[in-house]
Design an enzyme around this catalytic site. Structure first.
Site, PDB file in Angstrom:
ATOM      1  N   ASP A  37       0.855  -1.193   0.000  1.00  0.00           N
ATOM      2  CA  ASP A  37       0.000   0.000   0.000  1.00  0.00           C
ATOM      3  C   ASP A  37       0.888   1.238   0.000  1.00  0.00           C
ATOM      4  OD1 ASP A  37      -3.283   0.057   0.853  1.00  0.00           O
ATOM      5  OD2 ASP A  37      -2.220   1.978   0.813  1.00  0.00           O
ATOM      6  N   ASP A  58       4.088   2.507  -4.567  1.00  0.00           N
ATOM      7  CA  ASP A  58       3.094   3.151  -5.433  1.00  0.00           C
ATOM      8  C   ASP A  58       2.964   2.256  -6.659  1.00  0.00           C
ATOM      9  OD1 ASP A  58       1.658   4.613  -7.247  1.00  0.00           O
ATOM     10  OD2 ASP A  58       2.842   6.454  -7.031  1.00  0.00           O
ATOM     11  N   VAL A  59       1.797   1.666  -6.834  1.00  0.00           N
ATOM     12  CA  VAL A  59       1.644   0.674  -7.905  1.00  0.00           C
ATOM     13  C   VAL A  59       1.686   1.297  -9.304  1.00  0.00           C
ATOM     14  CG1 VAL A  59       0.447  -1.097  -6.563  1.00  0.00           C
ATOM     15  CG2 VAL A  59      -0.881   0.739  -7.648  1.00  0.00           C
ATOM     16  N   ASN A  85      -5.114  -4.931  -6.926  1.00  0.00           N
ATOM     17  CA  ASN A  85      -6.403  -4.418  -6.447  1.00  0.00           C
ATOM     18  C   ASN A  85      -6.415  -2.922  -6.144  1.00  0.00           C
ATOM     19  OD1 ASN A  85      -9.021  -4.655  -4.770  1.00  0.00           O
ATOM     20  ND2 ASN A  85      -7.511  -4.001  -3.258  1.00  0.00           N
ATOM     21  N   TYR A 153     -12.958   6.514 -14.663  1.00  0.00           N
ATOM     22  CA  TYR A 153     -12.978   5.284 -13.869  1.00  0.00           C
ATOM     23  C   TYR A 153     -13.481   4.113 -14.721  1.00  0.00           C
ATOM     24  CZ  TYR A 153     -13.954   2.173  -9.906  1.00  0.00           C
ATOM     25  OH  TYR A 153     -13.972   1.106  -9.029  1.00  0.00           O
ATOM     26  N   LYS A 157     -11.361   0.720 -15.866  1.00  0.00           N
ATOM     27  CA  LYS A 157     -11.756  -0.637 -15.474  1.00  0.00           C
ATOM     28  C   LYS A 157     -12.073  -1.499 -16.710  1.00  0.00           C
ATOM     29  CE  LYS A 157     -11.321  -0.074 -11.035  1.00  0.00           C
ATOM     30  NZ  LYS A 157     -10.216  -0.782 -10.333  1.00  0.00           N
ATOM     31  N   THR A 188     -16.963   0.394   1.339  1.00  0.00           N
ATOM     32  CA  THR A 188     -15.555   0.607   1.728  1.00  0.00           C
ATOM     33  C   THR A 188     -15.321   2.117   1.809  1.00  0.00           C
ATOM     34  OG1 THR A 188     -14.691   0.844  -0.513  1.00  0.00           O
ATOM     35  CG2 THR A 188     -14.849  -1.412   0.347  1.00  0.00           C
TER      36      THR A 188
END
Ligand code: NAD
Length: 249
Positions: A37, A58-59, A85, A153, A157, A188
């Site tokens: 994370d 940092d992905v 994820n 977004y 996706k 969440t």
């Protein structure tokens, strides 16, 4: 023997929401967890809770992604599951008429480029092992589009879903499965933040969910554990919907 006994699982976005619930579920099923994370406090907390390893990364940064898998492999000697994820929702009104190019780019970087980087850099480990399960978090909007105006977004996706299908087909004969997880709305921090800005949006979203409520993160984690385990050994290149019936309505 538990389903994920001694499997090494790298989970991005493990500090919160779906990633956190999945780290807890995987640990219950016997996996060794590498929690990744940006948020050091939240990431270290979950790693501590599940007796795993925390890597701050940092992905969207290629060097960070290379380093997180190298650290996982050096520590545990294999990488069996990659749950890609981590993701963000757009920071502002995200209709195509209003979204700015910088906001668009940031969402693509964190939600889509990150998945490209994670797949690219975990696949060599899995190919050497001749096995592995990659689960990329897309969303139901990748399949159905969104009624609530979130163009960057939804596009990101959609890219995750298409990439997962292609990789699932490409690496099927090498024992590596790649699936796109497509959750419906999940209770969440990501969703709560979005709805706090626009409470009516929550109501508009809720009417589309036949089950009549948002998912709990644990319900999504149960599906991820299934996709990670050999119980799903004939499932690859799929859009794995966990959406409370939205796609059927
Ligand atoms: P969340 O905000 O609760 O958790 C996301 C985690 O990712 C946070 O801990 C955050 O620090 C981390 N993160 C963000 N950017 C990062 C980066 N660049 N590098 C590393 N870590 C980073 O969100 P969530 O609801 O659990 O969402 C997880 C995934 O599920 C996302 O990809 C999201 O798009 C997707 N999703 C969520 C829902 C929903 O309704 N919550 C529905 C469908 C799909």
């Amino acid at each position: 023997m538990q389903r994920l006994q001694d499997r090494v699982a790298v989970i991005t976005g493990a500090g919160s929401g779906i990633g956190l619930a999945t780290a807890q579920r995987f640990a219950q099923e016997g996996a060794k967890i590498v929690a990744v994370d940006l948020d050091e406090v939240a990431g270290a907390k979950v790693a501590d809770e599940v007796g795993g390893l925390f890597v701050r990364a940092d992905v969207a940064d290629e060097d960070d992604v290379v380093r997180m898998y190298q650290t996982a492999f050096d520590t545990y000697g294999s990488i069996d599951v990659a749950f890609n994820n981590a993701g963000i929702s757009p920071p502002e009104d995200d209709s195509i008429l209003d979204t700015g190019i910088e906001a668009w780019r940031r969402v693509q970087e964190v939600n889509l480029t990150s998945v490209y980087l994670c797949c690219k850099h975990v696949l060599p480990y899995m190919r050497r092992q001749g096995k592995g399960s990659i689960i990329n978090t897309a969303s139901f909007v990748a399949v159905l589009g969104s009624a609530t105006s979130q163009i960057s977004y939804t596009a990101s996706k959609g890219g995750v879903l298409a990439m997962s299908r292609e990789l699932g087909v490409q690496f099927a004969r090498e024992g590596i499965r790649v699936n796109a997880l497509c959750p419906g709305p999940v209770d969440t921090p990501l969703l709560r933040e979005l709805f706090a800005k626009d409470p009516e949006r929550a109501q508009r979203r809720l009417v589309h969910v036949p089950i009549g409520r948002f998912a709990r993160a644990e319900e999504i984690a149960a599906a991820v554990a299934f996709l990670a385990s050999d119980d799903s050994s004939f499932i690859t290149a799929s859009e794995f919907l966990v959406d409370g019936g939205i796609s059927g309505a």
